[in-house]
Structures are given as structure tokens and as C-alpha cells.
Enzyme design. Structure first.
Site, mmCIF file in Angstrom:
data_model
loop_
_atom_site.group_PDB
_atom_site.id
_atom_site.type_symbol
_atom_site.label_atom_id
_atom_site.label_comp_id
_atom_site.label_asym_id
_atom_site.label_seq_id
_atom_site.Cartn_x
_atom_site.Cartn_y
_atom_site.Cartn_z
ATOM 1 N N LYS A 1 21.714 28.183 33.097
ATOM 2 C CA LYS A 1 20.983 27.508 31.923
ATOM 3 C C LYS A 1 21.605 27.921 30.616
ATOM 4 O O LYS A 1 21.688 28.945 30.332
ATOM 5 C CB LYS A 1 19.560 27.743 32.005
ATOM 6 C CG LYS A 1 18.660 27.479 30.931
ATOM 7 C CD LYS A 1 17.189 27.791 30.920
ATOM 8 C CE LYS A 1 16.425 27.387 29.568
ATOM 9 N NZ LYS A 1 14.926 27.803 29.705
ATOM 10 N N ASP B 1 15.980 28.420 22.110
ATOM 11 C CA ASP B 1 14.835 27.532 22.382
ATOM 12 C C ASP B 1 13.661 27.682 21.658
ATOM 13 O O ASP B 1 12.835 28.864 21.463
ATOM 14 C CB ASP B 1 14.386 28.134 23.937
ATOM 15 C CG ASP B 1 13.360 27.346 24.534
ATOM 16 O OD1 ASP B 1 12.894 26.131 24.031
ATOM 17 O OD2 ASP B 1 12.579 27.777 25.714
ATOM 18 N N LYS C 1 7.182 27.085 19.797
ATOM 19 C CA LYS C 1 6.577 28.623 20.134
ATOM 20 C C LYS C 1 5.902 29.050 19.176
ATOM 21 O O LYS C 1 6.261 28.922 18.008
ATOM 22 C CB LYS C 1 7.892 29.414 20.617
ATOM 23 C CG LYS C 1 8.395 28.828 22.159
ATOM 24 C CD LYS C 1 9.573 29.841 22.462
ATOM 25 C CE LYS C 1 10.281 29.410 23.798
ATOM 26 N NZ LYS C 1 9.514 29.502 25.035
ATOM 27 N N ASP D 1 18.522 32.635 25.958
ATOM 28 C CA ASP D 1 18.013 31.224 26.830
ATOM 29 C C ASP D 1 19.044 30.742 27.393
ATOM 30 O O ASP D 1 19.231 29.799 28.008
ATOM 31 C CB ASP D 1 17.124 30.402 26.152
ATOM 32 C CG ASP D 1 15.912 29.766 27.116
ATOM 33 O OD1 ASP D 1 15.558 30.462 28.091
ATOM 34 O OD2 ASP D 1 15.388 28.736 26.534
ATOM 35 N N ASP E 1 8.556 22.358 25.637
ATOM 36 C CA ASP E 1 9.117 24.017 25.787
ATOM 37 C C ASP E 1 9.538 24.035 27.163
ATOM 38 O O ASP E 1 10.138 24.849 27.619
ATOM 39 C CB ASP E 1 7.968 24.789 25.440
ATOM 40 C CG ASP E 1 8.476 26.208 24.994
ATOM 41 O OD1 ASP E 1 9.932 26.472 25.064
ATOM 42 O OD2 ASP E 1 7.701 27.128 25.033
ATOM 43 N N GLU F 1 11.868 22.906 28.851
ATOM 44 C CA GLU F 1 13.244 22.235 28.532
ATOM 45 C C GLU F 1 14.429 22.542 29.576
ATOM 46 O O GLU F 1 15.402 21.747 29.955
ATOM 47 C CB GLU F 1 13.921 22.361 27.085
ATOM 48 C CG GLU F 1 14.797 23.614 26.818
ATOM 49 C CD GLU F 1 13.792 24.843 27.146
ATOM 50 O OE1 GLU F 1 12.622 24.770 27.008
ATOM 51 O OE2 GLU F 1 14.387 25.971 27.286
ATOM 52 N N ARG G 1 14.129 23.511 32.916
ATOM 53 C CA ARG G 1 14.211 22.482 34.000
ATOM 54 C C ARG G 1 14.888 21.081 34.038
ATOM 55 O O ARG G 1 15.232 20.605 34.991
ATOM 56 C CB ARG G 1 12.676 22.295 34.739
ATOM 57 C CG ARG G 1 11.884 21.805 33.794
ATOM 58 C CD ARG G 1 10.512 22.067 34.049
ATOM 59 N NE ARG G 1 10.046 23.563 33.700
ATOM 60 C CZ ARG G 1 8.771 23.722 33.891
ATOM 61 N NH1 ARG G 1 7.890 23.385 34.621
ATOM 62 N NH2 ARG G 1 8.350 25.119 33.523
HETATM 63 N N1 BES Z 1 12.977 29.874 27.814
HETATM 64 C C1 BES Z 1 11.614 29.779 28.003
HETATM 65 C C2 BES Z 1 11.186 30.817 29.070
HETATM 66 C C3 BES Z 1 11.407 32.458 28.601
HETATM 67 C C4 BES Z 1 10.176 32.949 28.223
HETATM 68 C C5 BES Z 1 12.714 33.076 28.761
HETATM 69 C C6 BES Z 1 10.380 34.449 27.757
HETATM 70 C C7 BES Z 1 12.574 34.403 28.622
HETATM 71 C C8 BES Z 1 11.380 34.997 27.851
HETATM 72 C C9 BES Z 1 11.387 28.362 28.824
HETATM 73 O O1 BES Z 1 11.985 27.233 28.169
HETATM 74 C C10 BES Z 1 9.956 28.048 28.339
HETATM 75 O O2 BES Z 1 9.660 28.001 27.149
HETATM 76 N N2 BES Z 1 9.031 28.102 29.453
HETATM 77 C C11 BES Z 1 7.781 27.792 29.152
HETATM 78 C C12 BES Z 1 7.233 26.695 30.373
HETATM 79 C C13 BES Z 1 5.890 26.192 30.108
HETATM 80 C C14 BES Z 1 5.913 25.403 28.854
HETATM 81 C C15 BES Z 1 5.763 25.433 31.348
HETATM 82 C C16 BES Z 1 6.836 29.189 29.600
HETATM 83 O O3 BES Z 1 7.128 29.714 30.441
HETATM 84 O O4 BES Z 1 6.192 29.316 28.885
HETATM 85 ZN ZN ZN Z 2 13.960 27.968 27.578
HETATM 86 MG MG MG Z 3 11.209 26.640 26.503
#
Ligand code: BES
Ligand code: ZN
Ligand code: MG
Length: 502
Positions: A261, A266, A273, A285, A344, A346, A348
Site C-alpha cells: 500500500k 491519508d 480524519k 500510510d 477513509d 481508501e 483496500r
Molecule cells: N491508513 C488507515 C489505517 C491506519 C490507522 C494506519 C492507524 C495506521 C494507523 C486506513 O486508511 C484507514 O483510515 N482505515 C479506516 C477504515 C475504516 C474507515 C473502515 C480505519 O481503520 O479507521
Molecule cells: Zn490509509
Molecule cells: Mg484511510
């Protein structure tokens, strides 16, 4: 920094410090892990007085006369029955810090011999401990003193010549880890998709067996890699799909494909966020992409007889009037459609396109993706284990073994069919995130990815908790850990062994 081996104590050159390793007995005092009668009288006294116990990372300094070194350190490696490579890494990190603070340039270390650990295992722990704890990232410091690692030379005393290739191996692996750390630590504005592409092209220049191919925006459009394009829509930076092909076994038509990835920042997109949450961590990220590049660098440097293709979907999840919209539907490379229920989620989306493209076009033996994918995996496993999800139990088992061997642990999470309902959409074939209900975030993300892999053995590694720490710790001198590099190399090593060795 260099690590070399010296056969005997008599042959060792001068150094700033001589290290004598000790373990603790479960009950009773410390005992030495080396075979020499040197300094016995002095050490006996220190132990009798209880001044040195041999705790993990404990250091006791003496100043003997007429030695090659002006000082001696007794180094504690903890209880012997619990000895493990991870504890060795931690003890070495204490020693590195100690040496840096005092400006030592060279250190002689008596090579410890454990009952419980093979020499190979000890060597892995010690080399990684020294190499990884010597890492500094000073590029972004101007006025504070730049602390370059002063430690230039480590000598393992009592280690036979036959271990020389292992020293080289660990040096290359750690170089790969430190490269991954550099990429994560760099400013997100600097390390965009163009920069990642440039680095991938540099690999092609540097290594004969590597060829690099990058799809720019136009080519992404032509190839229908529309989810990567959708995620990048809100950014003024370019998207890319970067493919780095290492051909170390031309007789083999297939390759191990590693997908990383590469979200260079992000923000969360329109579903921004929270200001006080994890947003400040989001330069990490592209930690999966960094790991993939770190692996390729090490593999090429070690000239391994294996085929690896690194695939990096790279883009920025930014926010603007152009950004992709919650509620809209986008088509994937695979051909199914995705309703965006959360901008968020993104990672996947870009992985889905990259995995589907790789499976269709790159003849993968197996597919392994590394991604800082969900906060959910942090809630489940913390920062010492990455989440593993796989459609192939044999691949999963092998990766778990590699995790133990490398110290980059994995824990298996379920791709439980019943949770697929979380991704059912009334508008499109799928939605990208659940919109309610008690669903496990990490596993739902895994289930989403699974929809884009047909029949190839595939494993998904969620490294959101392990790629970037909230503070530097032990042998991680910055927040960026470079996680994944050591793990994948341990996996590849076993793969090569099972194919007849090298
Ligand atoms: N990049 C984040 C995941 C992340 C969180 C990485 C903390 C490192 C530290 C990912 O893109 C994300 O935002 N995931 C969301 C998914 C949700 C919206 C279904 C999450 O985990 O909150
Ligand atoms: Zn992310
Ligand atoms: Mg995200």
C-alpha cells in the site's frame, strides 16, 4: 557501520570497549556465555557483591589494565532459559545507545554461546540489534546537533570464518529495513508517487536483475485501474502503479508478487480524519510500499535465486472539490463496482486494483500484500504483531513461522464468510466499508480484498500497528520501524531452501 568476525581473543585489534555477555540463571547469579578465563578474579568479586545481576540490557563497566580496550562491559542478556533473538536485539540496542553517548567508534564483543539458541540465531539477533539500533534520520533536523552514529565497527570475537556470509546477509537485510524506515520518515510532500517511482527506477539502474515499469495517470486510465484513480482524485500529486521486477531465477516462469500500500498521505478524504486522532501518523500510510522496496533492495543486493515482483499502487488520499465522494460508485479493474461508504477506507480500494492486476498479468506463484490498512488491527493486536489473513492455510503457516524467525510476529485473523454481509451494497456490487453493526474492521478489510483475488494463494498483512510506533522504542530509534522487510526475507529464505537451496 560494519560488523566483522575475529577468530580468537588473541587476534583482536584495539577498540573502545570489550563486551562480555552474561545470562542469569533462573535462581542464582549471572554466568558468562563465553569461554575464557580472562578477568575471572575481577568478575567473581563483582558477582559476589551482587553489583551485576545479568538482567536484560544491564551494563557494568570495569577498567582493567593492559588490554586492547581501555574498558570492559559486562552485558546482561537476561534469564538463559528465556533467551531469544528479540532479547538480543534489545540488549544490543542498549549497548549501541551507551556507545553513541560516549562517542565510541569500535566495540569488540565476545560472541555469546547459548544452550538454547544456535549460533545462527544468536548472530541474527546480535547483527539486527546493532544494525537497526544504529539507524538515525537527521535529514529533517537543522539547528539541533546532527548525531551521526559514531559506532563504525563491531567485532564478534570467537566467531568462525564460516559465518562470514551470514554477516553480509544480515547487513543487507538491515539496509533494506533502514531504507524502508527512511521512506516512511521522509515528508509526505516530498515522498509522493513520483518520488516513489524515481526510487523504483533507481533500483533498475543499480541492479542488473531489476527492471522497473511505472503506469502514470494516462496509462492507469487506459488499463482501467479506476479505483487507484478515484482515491487520487482529490490530490494535485500524480498517482502511479509501480512495478519492480527482480528476476533471479529465469528458469522459473512464476514470481512471488509483493503488493505494498502506497498512500503517501491519508487525510481520510472528504470523511476527514479527526484533528487529534491518528492523522498525524498518516505519513506512514505508504509503510507497505516502503517494505516492498526494502525487500527488493535486499533481495537484489544478496542476488537471491528467486523471482520477485513488487507492485505498488501509489497515490494520496487528499481532500478537495475533486476528491472522490462518499455515496458514489466506482468501477474496479476486476470489473465489479464499489460504493464508497467511507473515503477513509481508501487502502483496500487501491490494493483491490493492484491485486487484481497482478493476478491477471504477472503470473504470481503467490500474492502477499503489506498494508497499513486498519485502526482495527491496532485494537486487536497492538504494535507488536501484524494481522495476517489468507485464503491459503499453507501460505499462512509459512508466514507465521517466518514471523517467529524474524521477530516480526504475525497473528492470524479470520476471513469469516458471515461477515461478508457487512460489504453488501444496494447500489453497487460491494461497498468499501461497513455502515453499522459489530463487524471486526481488520477482517472486513481482508474480506473486501479477497473479492479481488480469484485462485492465487494470497496473504494480507495488516501492518497498521507495527509500521509506525507512537514513540521510538528498543532498537527502533525512530517511529518508523521498517516492519515487513525482515519477515518477508525470512519467508523468501525458506522458500529458496525448499527449492533446493542457494
Ligand atoms: N491508513 C488507515 C489505517 C491506519 C490507522 C494506519 C492507524 C495506521 C494507523 C486506513 O486508511 C484507514 O483510515 N482505515 C479506516 C477504515 C475504516 C474507515 C473502515 C480505519 O481503520 O479507521
Ligand atoms: Zn490509509
Ligand atoms: Mg484511510
Amino acid at each position: 557501520m560494519k560488523i566483522i568476525q575475529i577468530k580468537s581473543l588473541q587476534e583482536r585489534p584495539k577498540a573502545d570497549l570489550l563486551v562480555l555477555p552474561f545470562c542469569q540463571k533462573k535462581q542464582g547469579g549471572p554466568f558468562s556465555l563465553f569461554k575464557t578465563s580472562l578477568f575471572q578474579k575481577e568478575i567473581k568479586k563483582i558477582i559476589e557483591l551482587g553489583d551485576f545481576r545479568g538482567h536484560l540490557g544491564e551494563i557494568f563497566i570495569l577498567h582493567p589494565t593492559r588490554q586492547q580496550e581501555p574498558r570492559l562491559a559486562l552485558l546482561g542478556l537476561g534469564v538463559e532459559s528465556k533467551a531469544c533473538t528479540e532479547d538480543l536485539r534489545k540488549s544490543c540496542a542498549v549497548l549501541t545507545r551507551f556507545s553513541h553517548e560516549r562517542g565510541f567508534k569500535s566495540v569488540n564483543v565476545l560472541f555469546p554461546e547459548f544452550k538454547k539458541l544456535s549460533k545462527q540465531e544468536s548472530l541474527r539477533g546480535l547483527c539486527e540489534g546493532f544494525f537497526l539500533s544504529s539507524y538515525v534520520f537527521t535529514k529533517l533536523k537543522n539547528t539541533t546537533k546532527k548525531r551521526h552514529p559514531q559506532l563504525k565497527m563491531i567485532r564478534f570475537i570467537g566467531l568462525e570464518n564460516e559465518f562470514k556470509p551470514l554477516l553480509k546477509k544480515h547487513a543487507s537485510i538491515c539496509e533494506g529495513v533502514n531504507l524502508a524506515r527512511d521512506l516512511v520518515n521522509e515528508n509526505a510532500d516530498t515522498l509522493n508517487a513520483d518520488k516513489l517511482s524515481e526510487i523504483a527506477f533507481d533500483f533498475q539502474k543499480k541492479f542488473k536483475k531489476i527492471s522497473t515499469l511505472v503506469f502514470d495517470k494516462k496509462r492507469l486510465e487506459k488499463e482501467n485501474l479506476k479505483l487507484i484513480l478515484a482515491v487520487n482524485q482529490g490530490s494535485s500529486a500524480n498517482p502511479a502503479l509501480i512495478m519492480v521486477n527482480y528476476k533471479g531465477d529465469p528458469a522459473d516462469k512464476k514470481a512471488t508478487v509483493l503488493v505494498g500500500k502506497g498512500v503517501t498521505y491519508d487525510t481520510g478524504g472528504i470523511q476527514l480524519k479527526a484533528a487529534k486522532g491518528t492523522i498525524v501518523h498518516m505519513k506512514c500510510d505508504m509503510g507497505g510500499a516502503a517494505a516492498v522496496l526494502g525487500v527488493l533492495h535486499a533481495v537484489a543486493q544478496l542476488d537471491l535465486p528467486i523471482n520477485i515482483i513488487g507492485v505498488i499502487p501509489a497515490c494520496e488520499n487528499a481532500i478537495s472539490d475533486k476528491a472522490y465522494k462518499p455515496g458514489d460508485v466506482y468501477e474496479s479493474y476486476h470489473g465489479n463496482t464499489v460504493e464508497i461508504t467511507n473515503t477513509d477506507a481508501e487502502g483496500r480500494l487501491i490494493l483491490a486494483d493492484a491485486l487484481a492486476y497482478a493476478e491477471k498479468n504477472l503470473h504470481p506463484k503467490h500474492l502477499i500484500d503489506l498494508a497499513t490498512l486498519t485502526g482495527g488491527v491496532i485494537a486487536a493486536l497492538g504494535n507488536k504483531m501484524s494481522g495476517l489473513m489468507s485464503n491459503d492455510s499453507s501460505l499462512a503457516k509459512k508466514l507465521i513461522v517466518s514471523g517467529k524467525k524474524s521477530g516480526e510476529l504475525l497473528w492470524k485473523l479470520p476471513l469469516f464468510e458471515d461477515y461478508k454481509v457487512a460489504l453488501r451494497s444496494s447500489l453497487a456490487d460491494l461497498k468499501n466499508a461497513s455502515t453499522g453493526g459489530a463487524y471486526p474492521a481488520a477482517a472486513v478489510a481482508g474480506l473486501f480484498l479477497q473479492e479481488f483475488v480469484q485462485s492465487t494463494p494470497w496473504a494480507h498483512l495488516d501492518i497498521a500497528g507495527t509500521a509506525y510506533l507512537s514513540e521510538p522504542k528498543d532498537y527502533h530509534t525512530t517511529k518508523a520501524t521498517g516492519v515487513g522487510v525482515r519477515l518477508v526475507l525470512a519467508f523468501l529464505e525458506d522458500l529458496i531452501d525448499s527449492q533446493g537451496g542457494y
